[in-house]
Design an enzyme around this catalytic site. Structure first.
Site, PDB file in Angstrom:
ATOM      1  N   THR A  76      16.457  -7.093  57.114  1.00 51.79           N
ATOM      2  CA  THR A  76      16.081  -7.811  57.089  1.00 51.79           C
ATOM      3  C   THR A  76      15.158  -9.085  57.481  1.00 51.79           C
ATOM      4  O   THR A  76      16.292 -10.521  57.770  1.00 51.79           O
ATOM      5  CB  THR A  76      15.727  -8.338  55.029  1.00 51.79           C
ATOM      6  OG1 THR A  76      16.723  -8.997  54.888  1.00 51.79           O
ATOM      7  CG2 THR A  76      15.846  -6.958  54.232  1.00 51.79           C
ATOM      8  N   GLY A  77      14.453  -9.654  57.589  1.00 52.39           N
ATOM      9  CA  GLY A  77      13.873 -11.846  57.784  1.00 52.39           C
ATOM     10  C   GLY A  77      14.269 -11.243  59.642  1.00 52.39           C
ATOM     11  O   GLY A  77      15.009 -12.204  60.060  1.00 52.39           O
ATOM     12  N   ALA A  78      13.897  -9.951  60.492  1.00 50.16           N
ATOM     13  CA  ALA A  78      14.810 -10.601  61.352  1.00 50.16           C
ATOM     14  C   ALA A  78      13.648 -10.124  62.936  1.00 50.16           C
ATOM     15  O   ALA A  78      13.655  -9.710  63.957  1.00 50.16           O
ATOM     16  CB  ALA A  78      15.358  -8.323  61.566  1.00 50.16           C
ATOM     17  N   SER A  79      12.076 -11.003  62.584  1.00 50.01           N
ATOM     18  CA  SER A  79      11.874 -11.155  63.148  1.00 50.01           C
ATOM     19  C   SER A  79      11.532 -12.896  64.195  1.00 50.01           C
ATOM     20  O   SER A  79      11.580 -12.776  65.290  1.00 50.01           O
ATOM     21  CB  SER A  79      10.492 -10.884  62.877  1.00 50.01           C
ATOM     22  OG  SER A  79      10.058 -12.035  61.808  1.00 50.01           O
ATOM     23  N   TYR A 138      16.387 -24.087  46.593  1.00 51.46           N
ATOM     24  CA  TYR A 138      17.798 -23.460  47.807  1.00 51.46           C
ATOM     25  C   TYR A 138      19.572 -23.285  47.292  1.00 51.46           C
ATOM     26  O   TYR A 138      19.714 -21.771  47.527  1.00 51.46           O
ATOM     27  CB  TYR A 138      17.463 -24.152  49.008  1.00 51.46           C
ATOM     28  CG  TYR A 138      18.116 -23.213  50.051  1.00 51.46           C
ATOM     29  CD1 TYR A 138      17.529 -22.142  50.152  1.00 51.46           C
ATOM     30  CD2 TYR A 138      19.323 -23.901  50.419  1.00 51.46           C
ATOM     31  CE1 TYR A 138      17.975 -21.472  51.980  1.00 51.46           C
ATOM     32  CE2 TYR A 138      19.617 -23.354  51.646  1.00 51.46           C
ATOM     33  CZ  TYR A 138      18.770 -21.886  52.636  1.00 51.46           C
ATOM     34  OH  TYR A 138      19.209 -21.467  53.445  1.00 51.46           O
ATOM     35  N   GLY A 193      15.557 -16.376  64.095  1.00 52.69           N
ATOM     36  CA  GLY A 193      16.499 -16.907  64.501  1.00 52.69           C
ATOM     37  C   GLY A 193      17.107 -16.198  63.808  1.00 52.69           C
ATOM     38  O   GLY A 193      17.430 -15.253  64.905  1.00 52.69           O
ATOM     39  N   ILE A 194      17.982 -15.704  62.460  1.00 54.78           N
ATOM     40  CA  ILE A 194      19.352 -15.468  61.932  1.00 54.78           C
ATOM     41  C   ILE A 194      19.078 -13.339  62.139  1.00 54.78           C
ATOM     42  O   ILE A 194      20.328 -12.687  62.864  1.00 54.78           O
ATOM     43  CB  ILE A 194      20.082 -15.707  60.837  1.00 54.78           C
ATOM     44  CG1 ILE A 194      20.456 -17.960  60.999  1.00 54.78           C
ATOM     45  CG2 ILE A 194      21.394 -14.991  60.632  1.00 54.78           C
ATOM     46  CD1 ILE A 194      21.093 -18.227  60.468  1.00 54.78           C
TER      47      ILE A 194
HETATM   48  P1  NAP Z   1      13.573 -18.231  59.548  1.00 53.81           P
HETATM   49  O1  NAP Z   1      14.451 -19.052  61.568  1.00 53.81           O
HETATM   50  O2  NAP Z   1      12.988 -19.501  58.815  1.00 53.81           O
HETATM   51  O3  NAP Z   1      13.482 -17.331  60.024  1.00 53.81           O
HETATM   52  C1  NAP Z   1      12.884 -16.427  58.339  1.00 53.81           C
HETATM   53  C2  NAP Z   1      13.062 -14.836  58.172  1.00 53.81           C
HETATM   54  O4  NAP Z   1      12.824 -14.456  57.573  1.00 53.81           O
HETATM   55  C3  NAP Z   1      11.982 -14.693  59.389  1.00 53.81           C
HETATM   56  O5  NAP Z   1      12.355 -13.260  59.848  1.00 53.81           O
HETATM   57  C4  NAP Z   1      10.628 -14.240  57.874  1.00 53.81           C
HETATM   58  O6  NAP Z   1       9.644 -13.114  58.495  1.00 53.81           O
HETATM   59  C5  NAP Z   1      12.145 -13.344  56.908  1.00 53.81           C
HETATM   60  N1  NAP Z   1      11.165 -13.714  55.607  1.00 53.81           N
HETATM   61  C6  NAP Z   1      10.821 -15.043  55.156  1.00 53.81           C
HETATM   62  N2  NAP Z   1      10.217 -14.596  53.712  1.00 53.81           N
HETATM   63  C7  NAP Z   1      10.180 -12.911  53.800  1.00 53.81           C
HETATM   64  C8  NAP Z   1       9.634 -11.982  52.813  1.00 53.81           C
HETATM   65  N3  NAP Z   1       9.292 -12.710  51.502  1.00 53.81           N
HETATM   66  N4  NAP Z   1       9.680 -10.357  53.228  1.00 53.81           N
HETATM   67  C9  NAP Z   1      10.309 -10.173  54.600  1.00 53.81           C
HETATM   68  N5  NAP Z   1      10.758 -11.034  55.562  1.00 53.81           N
HETATM   69  C10 NAP Z   1      10.913 -12.548  54.925  1.00 53.81           C
HETATM   70  O7  NAP Z   1      15.215 -18.371  58.769  1.00 53.81           O
HETATM   71  P2  NAP Z   1      16.894 -18.398  59.475  1.00 53.81           P
HETATM   72  O8  NAP Z   1      17.416 -19.949  59.712  1.00 53.81           O
HETATM   73  O9  NAP Z   1      17.150 -17.529  60.787  1.00 53.81           O
HETATM   74  O10 NAP Z   1      17.137 -17.773  58.365  1.00 53.81           O
HETATM   75  C11 NAP Z   1      17.687 -16.444  58.402  1.00 53.81           C
HETATM   76  C12 NAP Z   1      18.910 -16.742  56.893  1.00 53.81           C
HETATM   77  O11 NAP Z   1      19.442 -17.606  57.204  1.00 53.81           O
HETATM   78  C13 NAP Z   1      18.193 -17.179  55.456  1.00 53.81           C
HETATM   79  O12 NAP Z   1      18.258 -16.319  54.335  1.00 53.81           O
HETATM   80  C14 NAP Z   1      18.226 -18.121  55.476  1.00 53.81           C
HETATM   81  O13 NAP Z   1      18.115 -18.931  53.774  1.00 53.81           O
HETATM   82  C15 NAP Z   1      19.673 -18.312  55.735  1.00 53.81           C
HETATM   83  N6  NAP Z   1      20.479 -19.659  56.195  1.00 53.81           N
HETATM   84  C16 NAP Z   1      20.603 -20.291  57.179  1.00 53.81           C
HETATM   85  C17 NAP Z   1      20.766 -21.465  58.216  1.00 53.81           C
HETATM   86  C18 NAP Z   1      20.213 -22.014  58.894  1.00 53.81           C
HETATM   87  O14 NAP Z   1      20.498 -23.312  59.253  1.00 53.81           O
HETATM   88  N7  NAP Z   1      18.894 -21.453  59.372  1.00 53.81           N
HETATM   89  C19 NAP Z   1      22.142 -21.714  57.255  1.00 53.81           C
HETATM   90  C20 NAP Z   1      22.327 -20.868  56.257  1.00 53.81           C
HETATM   91  C21 NAP Z   1      21.715 -19.792  56.243  1.00 53.81           C
HETATM   92  P3  NAP Z   1       8.563 -13.808  59.252  1.00 53.81           P
HETATM   93  O15 NAP Z   1       9.049 -14.059  60.468  1.00 53.81           O
HETATM   94  O16 NAP Z   1       7.750 -12.855  59.262  1.00 53.81           O
HETATM   95  O17 NAP Z   1       8.022 -14.922  58.352  1.00 53.81           O
END
Ligand code: NAP
Length: 234
Positions: A7-10, A142, A12-13
């Site tokens: 999930t959320g694979a478009s 959060y 970032g992580i």
């Molecule tokens: P990101 O770059 O903001 O990407 C977020 C992803 O989640 C996108 O693919 C987005 O899809 C998707 N998303 C958001 N709301 C959604 C929904 N309601 N249904 C389906 N998809 C949804 O974030 P990231 O930094 O890669 O974070 C990924 C995960 O790691 C999150 O759970 C975050 O809390 C966790 N995390 C991140 C960090 C960090 O420093 N970055 C640290 C710790 C944990 P769209 O592109 O379609 O909007």
């Protein structure tokens, strides 16, 4: 061929996880909610398929899983973050955070688990955060949502272990993605300075760990919270 749903694979992580799991030989389902072009590009690059579903919507999630077929690995990465004073948080802010970050994981696990239990095999990785372990000032909702995922992963690991299904939590430190793009250069430099390894993490750093956890190399690991964070939180 095994199937992984990320999930959320478009972006970032999640995107890095989809790419790594495809390299590992998985057919990858690339979930997203808004970024259709980006998700399609990830699907094309990984030979997988992009599926739009808001993880907070149980019926959209059910439809996504119906189309996906049997899932061997579920990586719950979709998430949102918001910063602000606790005293400015509204009930709607709080509910939205939990709807995506917590209900979203519940909705996906609810769909994935029965098939895994039937096959007596499967692996789930839930992406939490260091802030779910230690709490972040001005990120109360959060932090609370990410802490809930840790409890969920531990309980689910106990319940599903006898059925051969493993559940682990990955709690990354600061990772260079869109989620941190609003931080100033000074803030990022300060975060780097507070990190013993002296670097900000990359999505690939997290994807390596996820790849390990879903694989048979981690066959004795369940119910654990592992934090790739460069030593930021020890
Ligand atoms: P990101 O770059 O903001 O990407 C977020 C992803 O989640 C996108 O693919 C987005 O899809 C998707 N998303 C958001 N709301 C959604 C929904 N309601 N249904 C389906 N998809 C949804 O974030 P990231 O930094 O890669 O974070 C990924 C995960 O790691 C999150 O759970 C975050 O809390 C966790 N995390 C991140 C960090 C960090 O420093 N970055 C640290 C710790 C944990 P769209 O592109 O379609 O909007």
């Amino acid at each position: 061929m095994k199937t992984a749903l990320v999930t959320g694979a478009s972006r970032g992580i999640g995107r890095a996880c989809a790419e790594k799991l495809a390299k590992d030989g998985y057919r990858v389902i690339v979930n997203y909610v808004n970024s259709s072009d980006k998700a399609c590009a990830v699907a094309e690059a990984t030979g997988g398929i992009a599926v739009r579903a808001d993880v907070s919507d149980p019926s959209a999630v059910a439809e996504m899983f119906r189309g996906a077929g049997d899932i061997d690995a579920l990586v719950c990465c979709a998430g949102i973050s918001e910063e602000g004073l606790f005293t400015d948080l509204t009930p709607d802010d709080w509910r939205r955070m939990f709807a995506v970050n917590v209900d979203g994981v519940f909705n996906c696990c609810r769909e994935a688990v029965p098939g895994m239990v039937r096959k007596k095999r499967g692996s789930i990785v839930i992406i939490s955060s260091i802030w779910g372990i230690t709490g972040a000032s001005c990120e109360v909702a959060y932090s609370a949502s990410k802490a809930a995922l840790i409890g969920m992963a531990k309980a689910l690991a106990k319940e599903l272990g006898p059925s051969g299904v493993r559940v682990n939590c990955v709690a990354p430190g600061v990772i260079d993605t869109d989620m941190n793009a609003h931080h100033s250069a000074e803030t990022m430099a300060a975060l780097r300075d507070d990190t013993p390894l002296g670097v900000i993490g990359t999505p690939e750093d997290v994807a390596e760990l996820v790849s390990f956890l879903v694989s048979d190399r981690a066959s004795f690991i369940t119910g654990q919270v592992i934090s790739p964070n460069g030593g930021f939180l020890i």
